[in-house]
Design a protein around this motif. Structure first.
Motif, short mmCIF file in Angstrom:
data_model
loop_
_atom_site.label_atom_id
_atom_site.label_comp_id
_atom_site.label_asym_id
_atom_site.label_seq_id
_atom_site.Cartn_x
_atom_site.Cartn_y
_atom_site.Cartn_z
N UNK A 178 -10.19 4.37 5.87
CA UNK A 178 -11.60 3.97 5.89
C UNK A 178 -12.40 5.16 6.39
N UNK A 179 -13.45 5.50 5.65
CA UNK A 179 -14.28 6.64 6.04
C UNK A 179 -13.49 7.93 6.11
N UNK A 180 -12.43 8.08 5.30
CA UNK A 180 -11.61 9.29 5.30
C UNK A 180 -10.58 9.33 6.41
N UNK A 181 -10.52 8.30 7.25
CA UNK A 181 -9.58 8.28 8.38
C UNK A 181 -8.42 7.34 8.06
N UNK A 182 -7.20 7.82 8.30
CA UNK A 182 -6.02 6.99 8.09
C UNK A 182 -5.85 6.05 9.28
N UNK A 183 -5.76 4.74 9.00
CA UNK A 183 -5.63 3.77 10.10
C UNK A 183 -4.36 2.93 9.98
N UNK A 184 -3.61 3.13 8.91
CA UNK A 184 -2.35 2.39 8.75
C UNK A 184 -1.41 3.23 7.90
N UNK A 185 -0.12 3.23 8.29
CA UNK A 185 0.89 3.96 7.52
C UNK A 185 2.21 3.22 7.62
N UNK A 186 2.92 3.12 6.47
CA UNK A 186 4.23 2.47 6.46
C UNK A 186 5.07 3.09 5.35
N UNK A 187 6.36 3.35 5.65
CA UNK A 187 7.31 3.83 4.65
C UNK A 187 7.98 2.61 4.03
N UNK A 188 7.89 2.50 2.70
CA UNK A 188 8.38 1.29 2.03
C UNK A 188 9.43 1.64 0.99
N UNK A 189 10.48 0.81 0.85
CA UNK A 189 11.45 1.01 -0.23
C UNK A 189 10.82 0.65 -1.58
N UNK A 190 11.24 1.37 -2.62
CA UNK A 190 10.64 1.19 -3.94
C UNK A 190 11.73 0.91 -4.96
N UNK A 191 11.51 -0.12 -5.78
CA UNK A 191 12.36 -0.40 -6.93
C UNK A 191 11.49 -1.03 -8.01
N UNK A 192 12.02 -1.17 -9.20
CA UNK A 192 11.23 -1.72 -10.30
C UNK A 192 10.83 -3.16 -10.01
N UNK A 193 9.58 -3.48 -10.35
CA UNK A 193 9.08 -4.85 -10.15
C UNK A 193 7.96 -4.88 -9.15
N UNK A 194 7.69 -6.06 -8.64
CA UNK A 194 6.60 -6.24 -7.66
C UNK A 194 7.18 -6.15 -6.25
N UNK A 195 6.54 -5.33 -5.42
CA UNK A 195 6.98 -5.23 -4.03
C UNK A 195 5.82 -5.66 -3.12
N UNK A 196 6.08 -6.64 -2.24
CA UNK A 196 5.06 -7.07 -1.28
C UNK A 196 5.19 -6.27 0.03
N UNK A 197 4.07 -5.87 0.59
CA UNK A 197 4.06 -5.09 1.82
C UNK A 197 3.09 -5.77 2.80
N UNK A 198 3.58 -6.07 3.98
CA UNK A 198 2.72 -6.71 4.98
C UNK A 198 1.91 -5.65 5.72
N UNK A 199 0.61 -5.91 5.82
CA UNK A 199 -0.30 -4.95 6.45
C UNK A 199 -1.14 -5.67 7.49
N UNK A 200 -1.39 -4.99 8.63
CA UNK A 200 -2.33 -5.48 9.64
C UNK A 200 -3.29 -4.35 9.95
N UNK A 201 -4.59 -4.65 9.84
CA UNK A 201 -5.61 -3.64 10.12
C UNK A 201 -6.36 -4.07 11.39
#
Length: 232
Positions: A178-201
């Motif tokens: 937001x406004x050029x500032x990073x406020x959330x970061x997470x390393x996520x595993x990736x595979x084909x299909x839809x991947x859901x990622x839980x985020x809290x801001x």
């Protein structure tokens, strides 16, 4: 009639019989193409400075060649089809790698060779399969509330996947700005299909954007979404 007269008459008649002129030597002007791969056949045309010899029978509708023209490539010999005006054509089957002397035998006693060799090169190795890679697409992110967990859904499409290879698995980094500032970061595993990622801001504002990027610099961005402050 004396035998002496008969002998003289036969000699005179044989001297009057027409004789065919000797056939002229010829040259190969061109051979095209002059290269092929070991695993392929090539249709090759040969241009001569003469034509094959023909026999003319006036009782027949067409003349016929004295012999069958052939092209000789190294130890191999193949028939040639006469196309007219000194042009002949034939098919060269697959050959072993190497340089071959090209010759033409017109089948009427005449032969000639070409100065440039016919070159057969190895079959090129198969192109290596590229490593699989992924592209990403965010589902729309609706307005959120500060401090409350929500799910970001990303569709992963894998490209270049070989059927016999294990399914693609990788990692990517999800960040929220937001406004050029990073406020959330997470390393996520990736595979084909839809991947859901839980985020809290833990911040409120009107302009938040999520981004995903992997080690191959494939990336994607979400829509901009607001985060409302927590109600007291």
């Amino acid at each position: 009639m004396s035998k002496r007269f008969i002998l003289v008459l036969a000699t005179v008649l044989s001297a009057c019989e027409p004789t065919s002129p000797p056939l002229q030597a010829f040259h190969i002007l061109d051979v095209a193409p002059l290269t092929q791969k070991t695993n392929e056949s090539k249709r090759v045309r040969v241009q001569l400075d003469t034509d094959p010899a023909f026999l003319v029978d006036y009782g027949e509708p067409a003349a016929r060649m004295v012999g069958q023209p052939r092209m000789v490539i190294g130890p191999h010999s193949l028939p040639l089809t006469y196309l007219g005006h000194g042009l002949l054509e034939g098919t060269v089957e697959p050959l072993a790698e190497g340089n071959y002397i090209v010759g033409v035998n017109l089948g009427d006693g005449r032969e000639a060779t070409f100065a440039t060799p016919y070159v057969v090169t190895p079959e090129p190795p198969p192109e290596p399969s590229p490593d699989p890679w992924a592209t990403y697409d965010f589902s729309r992110i609706e307005p959120q509330v500060q401090g409350q967990a929500f799910t970001v859904t990303i569709t992963v499409t894998v490209h270049g996947q070989v059927e016999s290879a294990p399914p693609y698995q990788g990692t990517a980094t999800l960040t929220v700005y937001t406004g050029g500032e990073e406020i959330f970061r997470a390393l996520v595993p990736v595979k084909a299909g839809k991947i859901p990622i839980e985020v809290i801001i833990d911040r409120s504002g009107d302009d938040f954007v999520a981004k995903i990027e992997d080690a191959k610099e494939e990336q994607a961005f979400s829509n901009a979404f607001p985060v409302a402050p927590t109600k007291s």
